[in-house]
Design a protein around this motif. Structure first.
Motif, PDB file in Angstrom:
ATOM      1  N   ILE A  73       0.847  -1.185   0.000  1.00  0.00           N
ATOM      2  CA  ILE A  73       0.000   0.000   0.000  1.00  0.00           C
ATOM      3  C   ILE A  73       0.887   1.240   0.000  1.00  0.00           C
ATOM      4  CG2 ILE A  73      -1.739   1.284   1.303  1.00  0.00           C
ATOM      5  CD1 ILE A  73      -2.683  -1.420   2.410  1.00  0.00           C
ATOM      6  N   ALA A 109     -14.953   1.558  -4.987  1.00  0.00           N
ATOM      7  CA  ALA A 109     -15.231   2.408  -3.828  1.00  0.00           C
ATOM      8  C   ALA A 109     -15.909   1.553  -2.766  1.00  0.00           C
ATOM      9  CB  ALA A 109     -16.128   3.582  -4.203  1.00  0.00           C
ATOM     10  N   ALA A 152     -12.403   0.346 -11.165  1.00  0.00           N
ATOM     11  CA  ALA A 152     -12.621   1.452 -10.240  1.00  0.00           C
ATOM     12  C   ALA A 152     -13.415   0.897  -9.067  1.00  0.00           C
ATOM     13  CB  ALA A 152     -13.383   2.582 -10.918  1.00  0.00           C
ATOM     14  N   SER A 189      -9.937   1.114  -0.634  1.00  0.00           N
ATOM     15  CA  SER A 189     -10.398   1.134  -2.021  1.00  0.00           C
ATOM     16  C   SER A 189      -9.224   1.137  -2.997  1.00  0.00           C
ATOM     17  CB  SER A 189     -11.286   2.359  -2.272  1.00  0.00           C
ATOM     18  OG  SER A 189     -12.461   2.314  -1.499  1.00  0.00           O
ATOM     19  N   ALA A 190      -8.263   2.030  -2.776  1.00  0.00           N
ATOM     20  CA  ALA A 190      -7.101   2.121  -3.659  1.00  0.00           C
ATOM     21  C   ALA A 190      -6.267   0.844  -3.598  1.00  0.00           C
ATOM     22  CB  ALA A 190      -6.253   3.330  -3.288  1.00  0.00           C
ATOM     23  N   SER A 191      -6.182   0.239  -2.423  1.00  0.00           N
ATOM     24  CA  SER A 191      -5.407  -1.000  -2.277  1.00  0.00           C
ATOM     25  C   SER A 191      -6.040  -2.136  -3.072  1.00  0.00           C
ATOM     26  CB  SER A 191      -5.318  -1.384  -0.799  1.00  0.00           C
ATOM     27  OG  SER A 191      -4.734  -0.343  -0.047  1.00  0.00           O
ATOM     28  N   MET A 224      -7.933  -1.788  -5.755  1.00  0.00           N
ATOM     29  CA  MET A 224      -7.706  -1.506  -7.174  1.00  0.00           C
ATOM     30  C   MET A 224      -6.299  -1.910  -7.583  1.00  0.00           C
ATOM     31  SD  MET A 224      -9.701   2.047  -8.142  1.00  0.00           S
ATOM     32  CE  MET A 224      -9.215   3.015  -6.715  1.00  0.00           C
ATOM     33  N   ALA A 225      -5.321  -1.622  -6.715  1.00  0.00           N
ATOM     34  CA  ALA A 225      -3.937  -1.998  -7.017  1.00  0.00           C
ATOM     35  C   ALA A 225      -3.792  -3.513  -7.078  1.00  0.00           C
ATOM     36  CB  ALA A 225      -3.002  -1.415  -5.958  1.00  0.00           C
ATOM     37  N   GLN A 271      -5.251  -4.776 -10.378  1.00  0.00           N
ATOM     38  CA  GLN A 271      -4.417  -4.374 -11.505  1.00  0.00           C
ATOM     39  C   GLN A 271      -3.111  -5.173 -11.545  1.00  0.00           C
ATOM     40  OE1 GLN A 271      -5.014  -1.875 -14.075  1.00  0.00           O
ATOM     41  NE2 GLN A 271      -3.294  -3.068 -14.883  1.00  0.00           N
ATOM     42  N   GLY A 292      -4.578   6.241  -0.049  1.00  0.00           N
ATOM     43  CA  GLY A 292      -5.791   5.895  -0.776  1.00  0.00           C
ATOM     44  C   GLY A 292      -6.712   4.956  -0.034  1.00  0.00           C
TER      45      GLY A 292
END
Length: 285
Positions: free
Chosen positions: A128, A153, A151, A135-137, A139-140, A143, A132
């Motif tokens: 991480i 949330a 995307a 949510s950002a974790s 998405m990463a 990916q 973010g």
């Protein structure tokens, strides 16, 4: 707040094959998990978001498999663990070291594990970075480990130390996506209200959230299901585990002359096995 009495997840695909979308309500599930783990504040919020995200990953990547999400603290060995099962059951655990504090941000780690049909596991780990959050974790992870652009949330709305609502959405880009559709969705998500706004609205359901995300985009609902808090512990499973202990360990427990007490870390239900039952297990062994 989402007004459906039952937590639910809904999956849809746009008719042109551009997007897969998952929308879910996890309010009651998160409330029950937070109460069982006796957590408050940021830990309760992060735990709720990890539970929601783990359910979301299972629904989009492996609906028929168990998925576990683990958030490892940036400092020390404290961790949050969430389990999502194909039958809709979910549970979670807070692992604390003495005096430890869970810290997210740079240096924290998200690990996602899918249990495959024959017992093997597919594991992905991402570090991480930044602030973010969960949510950002997620998405990463999708990916980097799954090569899936999405995307995401997830949100847990808190009122002090009390969970008020929880839920989230995922928009996954599919191979049929064209530049025009991508531009439309990118603009929409840039202007999309925070997830907390929807969770605080009594009119919001997973279905209405789906309709907002895919406004003017024809789509088909391809699946839905109930979500609930469910611990997997029971006395029969514990008894089966005890029966696998070496005879010397069972003899040592019997020699103590008192009932064996075992507390489930997930739900804190206590199970008691009297000495007579331990002797029966030893005799069978």
């Amino acid at each position: 707040m989402l007004n459906e009495r039952q937590d639910e997840v809904v999956r849809a695909i746009t008719d042109d094959g551009s997007f897969r979308v998952v929308a879910l309500r996890t309010t009651d599930t998160v409330k029950a998990i937070v109460a069982a783990q006796r957590v408050k504040g940021d830990e309760a919020r992060w735990l709720g978001e990890l539970v929601t995200g783990t359910i979301m990953v299972r629904e989009t990547m492996a609906p028929d498999l168990r998925v576990q999400g683990v958030l490892q603290s940036a400092v020390g060995r404290d961790a949050l663990i969430a389990d999502s099962h194909p039958d809709g059951g979910a549970r979670a655990l807070v692992q604390r070291t003495r005096g430890g504090t869970l810290v997210l941000g740079d240096g924290a780690v998200l690990q996602v594990t899918r249990t495959l049909p024959r017992g093997s596991a597919h594991k992905g780990v991402v570090r991480i970075t930044g602030s973010g959050g969960v949510s950002a974790s997620l998405m990463a992870y999708l990916q980097e480990s799954e090569q899936v652009a999405s995307a995401i949330a997830v949100c847990t709305v808190m009122d002090g130390d009390e969970v008020v609502a929880a839920g989230g959405y995922l928009v996954q880009l599919l191979p049929e996506l064209g530049e025009g559709q991508l531009a439309v969705m990118t603009a929409r998500l840039e202007d999309f209200p925070p997830m907390s706004t929807f969770l605080k609205d009594d009119a919001t359901t997973p279905q209405t959230l789906l309709a907002e995300l895919l406004y003017l985009m024809p789509y088909t609902v391809v699946g839905s299901g109930a979500v609930r808090y469910q611990c997997r512990c029971d006395s029969q499973r514990l008894r089966a585990t005890l029966s696998t202990l070496p005879p010397a360990e069972l003899e040592s427990l019997i020699a103590e002359g008192k009932d064996l007490e075992i507390e489930c870390d997930y739900c804190h239900v206590e199970y008691r096995f009297p000495v007579s039952e331990l002797k029966t297990l030893l005799a069978v062994d």
